[in-house]
Motif scaffolding. Structure first.
Motif, PDB file in Angstrom:
ATOM      1  N   GLY A 196       1.038  -1.334   0.005  1.00 59.14           N
ATOM      2  CA  GLY A 196       0.127   0.028  -0.092  1.00 59.14           C
ATOM      3  C   GLY A 196       0.630   1.199  -0.087  1.00 59.14           C
ATOM      4  N   ALA A 197       0.377   2.325   0.026  1.00 57.06           N
ATOM      5  CA  ALA A 197       0.927   3.478  -0.189  1.00 57.06           C
ATOM      6  C   ALA A 197       1.622   4.062   1.101  1.00 57.06           C
ATOM      7  N   LYS A 198       1.155   3.970   2.323  1.00 57.95           N
ATOM      8  CA  LYS A 198       1.649   5.000   3.422  1.00 57.95           C
ATOM      9  C   LYS A 198       1.567   4.187   4.719  1.00 57.95           C
ATOM     10  N   GLY A 219       6.128  -3.595   1.833  1.00 57.23           N
ATOM     11  CA  GLY A 219       6.445  -3.467   0.599  1.00 57.23           C
ATOM     12  C   GLY A 219       5.540  -2.161   0.144  1.00 57.23           C
ATOM     13  N   GLY A 220       5.321  -1.783  -1.216  1.00 54.08           N
ATOM     14  CA  GLY A 220       4.809  -0.526  -1.866  1.00 54.08           C
ATOM     15  C   GLY A 220       5.235   0.739  -1.237  1.00 54.08           C
ATOM     16  N   GLY A 221       4.572   1.746  -1.198  1.00 51.95           N
ATOM     17  CA  GLY A 221       4.874   2.914  -0.969  1.00 51.95           C
ATOM     18  C   GLY A 221       5.863   2.961   0.509  1.00 51.95           C
ATOM     19  N   MET A 222       5.400   2.221   1.314  1.00 47.19           N
ATOM     20  CA  MET A 222       5.803   2.039   2.677  1.00 47.19           C
ATOM     21  C   MET A 222       7.297   1.875   2.854  1.00 47.19           C
ATOM     22  N   SER A 237      10.761   8.966  -4.145  1.00 45.17           N
ATOM     23  CA  SER A 237       9.877   8.288  -3.917  1.00 45.17           C
ATOM     24  C   SER A 237       9.033   8.686  -2.946  1.00 45.17           C
ATOM     25  N   ILE A 238       7.804   8.080  -2.899  1.00 52.04           N
ATOM     26  CA  ILE A 238       6.709   8.626  -1.678  1.00 52.04           C
ATOM     27  C   ILE A 238       7.308   8.148  -0.273  1.00 52.04           C
ATOM     28  N   CYS A 239       7.356   9.148   0.535  1.00 58.37           N
ATOM     29  CA  CYS A 239       8.156   9.008   1.718  1.00 58.37           C
ATOM     30  C   CYS A 239       7.721   9.888   2.667  1.00 58.37           C
ATOM     31  N   ASP A 272       9.270   9.398 -13.834  1.00 60.29           N
ATOM     32  CA  ASP A 272       7.981  10.072 -13.769  1.00 60.29           C
ATOM     33  C   ASP A 272       6.832   9.021 -13.048  1.00 60.29           C
ATOM     34  N   PHE A 273       5.827   9.583 -12.379  1.00 62.14           N
ATOM     35  CA  PHE A 273       4.619   8.825 -11.686  1.00 62.14           C
ATOM     36  C   PHE A 273       3.788   8.597 -13.036  1.00 62.14           C
ATOM     37  N   SER A 274       4.195   7.736 -14.038  1.00 56.90           N
ATOM     38  CA  SER A 274       3.376   7.347 -15.153  1.00 56.90           C
ATOM     39  C   SER A 274       3.993   6.178 -15.680  1.00 56.90           C
ATOM     40  N   GLN A 292      11.767   7.770  -8.745  1.00 54.51           N
ATOM     41  CA  GLN A 292      10.882   7.136  -7.913  1.00 54.51           C
ATOM     42  C   GLN A 292      10.659   5.842  -7.799  1.00 54.51           C
ATOM     43  N   GLY A 293      10.549   5.051  -6.569  1.00 56.90           N
ATOM     44  CA  GLY A 293      10.489   3.742  -6.678  1.00 56.90           C
ATOM     45  C   GLY A 293       9.042   3.214  -6.767  1.00 56.90           C
ATOM     46  N   LEU A 294       8.579   2.576  -7.972  1.00 59.29           N
ATOM     47  CA  LEU A 294       7.201   2.336  -7.976  1.00 59.29           C
ATOM     48  C   LEU A 294       6.791   0.884  -8.053  1.00 59.29           C
ATOM     49  N   ASP A 295       7.845  -0.296  -7.946  1.00 54.39           N
ATOM     50  CA  ASP A 295       7.297  -1.419  -7.893  1.00 54.39           C
ATOM     51  C   ASP A 295       8.775  -2.323  -7.279  1.00 54.39           C
ATOM     52  N   GLY A 318      -2.552  -5.179   0.615  1.00 53.18           N
ATOM     53  CA  GLY A 318      -1.785  -3.972   0.041  1.00 53.18           C
ATOM     54  C   GLY A 318      -0.835  -4.620  -1.009  1.00 53.18           C
ATOM     55  N   PRO A 319      -1.066  -3.729  -2.345  1.00 56.61           N
ATOM     56  CA  PRO A 319      -0.162  -4.208  -3.549  1.00 56.61           C
ATOM     57  C   PRO A 319       1.202  -3.824  -3.087  1.00 56.61           C
ATOM     58  N   VAL A 320       2.405  -4.366  -3.509  1.00 58.56           N
ATOM     59  CA  VAL A 320       3.557  -4.042  -3.382  1.00 58.56           C
ATOM     60  C   VAL A 320       4.317  -2.962  -4.483  1.00 58.56           C
ATOM     61  N   GLY A 321       3.185  -2.325  -5.189  1.00 65.31           N
ATOM     62  CA  GLY A 321       3.782  -1.452  -6.280  1.00 65.31           C
ATOM     63  C   GLY A 321       2.466  -0.706  -6.951  1.00 65.31           C
ATOM     64  N   VAL A 322       2.727   0.000  -7.801  1.00 64.78           N
ATOM     65  CA  VAL A 322       1.751   0.802  -8.169  1.00 64.78           C
ATOM     66  C   VAL A 322       0.858   0.000  -9.576  1.00 64.78           C
ATOM     67  N   PHE A 323       0.190  -0.926  -8.907  1.00 65.05           N
ATOM     68  CA  PHE A 323      -0.467  -1.981  -9.501  1.00 65.05           C
ATOM     69  C   PHE A 323      -1.397  -1.563 -10.888  1.00 65.05           C
ATOM     70  N   GLU A 324      -1.769  -0.295 -10.463  1.00 64.92           N
ATOM     71  CA  GLU A 324      -2.872   0.122 -11.444  1.00 64.92           C
ATOM     72  C   GLU A 324      -2.044   0.449 -12.802  1.00 64.92           C
ATOM     73  N   GLY A 354      -8.784  -2.712   2.531  1.00 69.59           N
ATOM     74  CA  GLY A 354      -8.894  -1.576   1.697  1.00 69.59           C
ATOM     75  C   GLY A 354      -8.851  -2.094   0.253  1.00 69.59           C
ATOM     76  N   ASP A 355      -7.652  -1.742  -0.581  1.00 68.99           N
ATOM     77  CA  ASP A 355      -7.695  -1.989  -1.993  1.00 68.99           C
ATOM     78  C   ASP A 355      -7.135  -3.261  -2.258  1.00 68.99           C
ATOM     79  N   SER A 356      -6.708  -4.107  -1.403  1.00 66.98           N
ATOM     80  CA  SER A 356      -5.920  -5.392  -1.762  1.00 66.98           C
ATOM     81  C   SER A 356      -7.053  -6.343  -2.705  1.00 66.98           C
TER      82      SER A 356
HETATM   83  P1  AMP Z   1      -3.664   1.280   0.410  1.00 66.98           P
HETATM   84  O1  AMP Z   1      -5.018   1.690   0.036  1.00 66.98           O
HETATM   85  O2  AMP Z   1      -2.886   2.016   1.441  1.00 66.98           O
HETATM   86  O3  AMP Z   1      -3.234  -0.398   0.297  1.00 66.98           O
HETATM   87  O4  AMP Z   1      -2.918   1.701  -0.860  1.00 66.98           O
HETATM   88  C1  AMP Z   1      -2.760   1.178  -2.089  1.00 66.98           C
HETATM   89  C2  AMP Z   1      -2.165   2.075  -3.121  1.00 66.98           C
HETATM   90  O5  AMP Z   1      -0.662   2.061  -2.762  1.00 66.98           O
HETATM   91  C3  AMP Z   1      -2.398   1.530  -4.777  1.00 66.98           C
HETATM   92  O6  AMP Z   1      -3.209   2.401  -5.119  1.00 66.98           O
HETATM   93  C4  AMP Z   1      -0.831   1.765  -5.090  1.00 66.98           C
HETATM   94  O7  AMP Z   1      -0.818   2.193  -6.438  1.00 66.98           O
HETATM   95  C5  AMP Z   1      -0.221   2.381  -4.167  1.00 66.98           C
HETATM   96  N1  AMP Z   1       1.237   2.156  -4.275  1.00 66.98           N
HETATM   97  C6  AMP Z   1       1.909   1.089  -3.922  1.00 66.98           C
HETATM   98  N2  AMP Z   1       3.115   1.155  -4.270  1.00 66.98           N
HETATM   99  C7  AMP Z   1       3.431   2.452  -4.345  1.00 66.98           C
HETATM  100  C8  AMP Z   1       4.682   3.304  -4.629  1.00 66.98           C
HETATM  101  N3  AMP Z   1       5.845   2.590  -4.541  1.00 66.98           N
HETATM  102  N4  AMP Z   1       4.590   4.799  -4.607  1.00 66.98           N
HETATM  103  C9  AMP Z   1       3.328   5.280  -4.942  1.00 66.98           C
HETATM  104  N5  AMP Z   1       2.061   4.500  -4.464  1.00 66.98           N
HETATM  105  C10 AMP Z   1       2.257   3.103  -4.264  1.00 66.98           C
END
Ligand code: AMP
Length: 396
Positions: A196-198, A219-222, A237-239, A272-274, A292-295, A318-324, A354-356
């Motif tokens: 997840g993100a945070k 994993g992920g943004g954390m 990276s998101i921090c 870029d976040f793209s 920035q780290g995205l995966d 929670g996803p370990v990357g920006v799975f979208e 959440g989003d998992s």
């Molecule tokens: P959550 O709702 O906290 O589980 O967060 C899910 C979101 O975390 C998803 O929309 C992902 O795109 C985002 N996410 C995962 N990894 C990253 C990353 N490295 N940087 C930014 N966003 C992330």
């Protein structure tokens, strides 16, 4: 646990709180029927016992107003089709008309009442509204996990009026069992994969879970808050700088509790976040500025595969990357594959919160893990160690 199998519904009217908060398209067609299908076993049990079912739910957020677009009448046809019984509908939730419709209901029949949230009293947990609802059944059954973390009239307060005659439906019972398997009775090693993100949104879960697990994958943004806190360079990276202290504390606590924490060692960085950004694989503590780290990277995934395959109980949130974005979805897909393999080898795997669930469904893993939770917020609160009011109300 007071479960539905303990009761017989012959000649009884079951007042069932279901979660029929389903998505509708512009023509009011139900676009995802999972929640209706999930409630089916409970409804069928009541009918097969020789009783009748009064179904109540919310739909969307009408905020106390009668919004025809959010009437539950739109889903009546779909519910009839899925359950295989013609569902009657009454266009109110409480009052004389509704009580009359309930009285007229015969064994084997189903009545759906109008969207509970057309009344502010529902979300306010109003006692007299709950009392009015309680007149609509002999036995109260809660089968709505998605709202079990809310002390609303239909999810919690109404249970007071059924001191003896209340129970969990099959779906809610399965949710409770799955959470208990991970948090209390799971076979070791127990692993939690938190993405997840945070950090800020997962912190209570992390703290609670440290007492339950042997391994924790962050994993992920954390990732980047943990990496920077330990002196790493995370580029753009998101921090959360204000959570770095906390991240170090978590690592210290984990060590004291003998929990092995696994943080990505390499990541897929983007300029870029793209989805179209340039990418490269870099060490997670040497991400250049402008990147920035995205995966999760390949070395990380190889390590995580080992950890996942040796686990006997797995929680994944929670996803370990920006799975979208397709180019940053590989890590999450691979984690899904490893969890699938572990499950095939006999591990119990629970995905939820959440989003998992969205990620798991998008990649078709929902039938490959042991259980996918139906509750986003309710699951997160359970993982935080909270007792959900909707569950407590049945147990009291
Ligand atoms: P959550 O709702 O906290 O589980 O967060 C899910 C979101 O975390 C998803 O929309 C992902 O795109 C985002 N996410 C995962 N990894 C990253 C990353 N490295 N940087 C930014 N966003 C992330």
């Amino acid at each position: 646990m007071k479960v539905i199998d303990d009761l017989n519904f012959k000649n009884k009217k079951a007042l069932i709180r279901v979660d029929f908060n389903v998505p509708l398209d512009e023509n009011f067609n139900v676009t995802d029927t999972n929640r209706i299908e999930a409630a089916k076993p409970t409804i069928i049990k009541v009918l097969e016992d020789g009783g009748s079912a009064v179904l109540m739910s919310h739909l969307g957020r009408p905020k106390g107003e009668r919004n025809p677009d959010l009437s539950l009448k739109h889903i009546c046809g779909k519910v009839s089709e899925i359950i295989g019984v013609d569902v009657k509908f009454v266009d109110d939730s409480v009052g004389e008309n509704v009580e009359k419709a309930v009285q007229e209901l015969q064994n084997g029949e189903i009545l759906l009442i109008e969207n509970l949230r057309f009344y502010n009293e529902e979300t306010a947990g109003d006692k007299s509204f709950a009392e009015q609802l309680s007149k609509l059944g002999d036995i109260y059954v809660n089968d709505a996990f998605g709202t079990a973390h809310r002390a609303h009239a239909s999810t919690t307060i109404v249970a007071q009026f059924f001191p003896e005659n209340k129970c969990f439906g099959y779906l809610l019972a399965k949710e409770i069992e799955s959470i208990e398997k991970v948090m209390q009775t799971g076979e070791k090693p127990v692993l939690a994969i938190l993405g997840g993100a945070k950090v800020s949104s997962k912190i209570t879960i992390i703290e609670n879970i440290l007492d339950k697990v042997d391994h924790l994958i962050v994993g992920g943004g954390m990732t980047y808050t943990f990496v920077k806190a330990q002196g790493g360079q995370v580029g753009d990276s998101i921090c959360e700088d204000d959570k770095m202290e906390l991240a170090l504390e978590i690592l210290k606590k984990a060590k004291a509790k003998n929990v092995e924490v696994h943080i990505p060692v390499d990541v897929i960085a983007a300029d870029d976040f793209s989805n179209d950004a340039n990418t490269k694989t870099v060490d997670s503590d040497k991400i250049p500025d402008g990147w920035q780290g995205l995966d999760a990277g390949p070395a990380t995934l190889a390590k995580l595969k080992e950890v996942i395959l040796k686990s006997k109980t797995i929680l994944w949130n929670g996803p370990v990357g920006v799975f979208e974005m397709e180019n940053f979805s590989n890590g999450t897909i691979q984690i899904g594959n490893f969890v699938d393999e572990a499950t095939q080898n006999g591990a119990f795997s629970l995905v939820g919160g959440g989003d998992s669930v969205a990620a798991v469904k998008q990649f078709g893993f929902q039938n490959k893990v042991s259980y996918v939770s139906t509750g986003g917020g309710a699951m997160l609160e359970s993982l935080e160690g909270k007792t959900l009011p909707g569950i407590a109300a049945i147990l009291e």
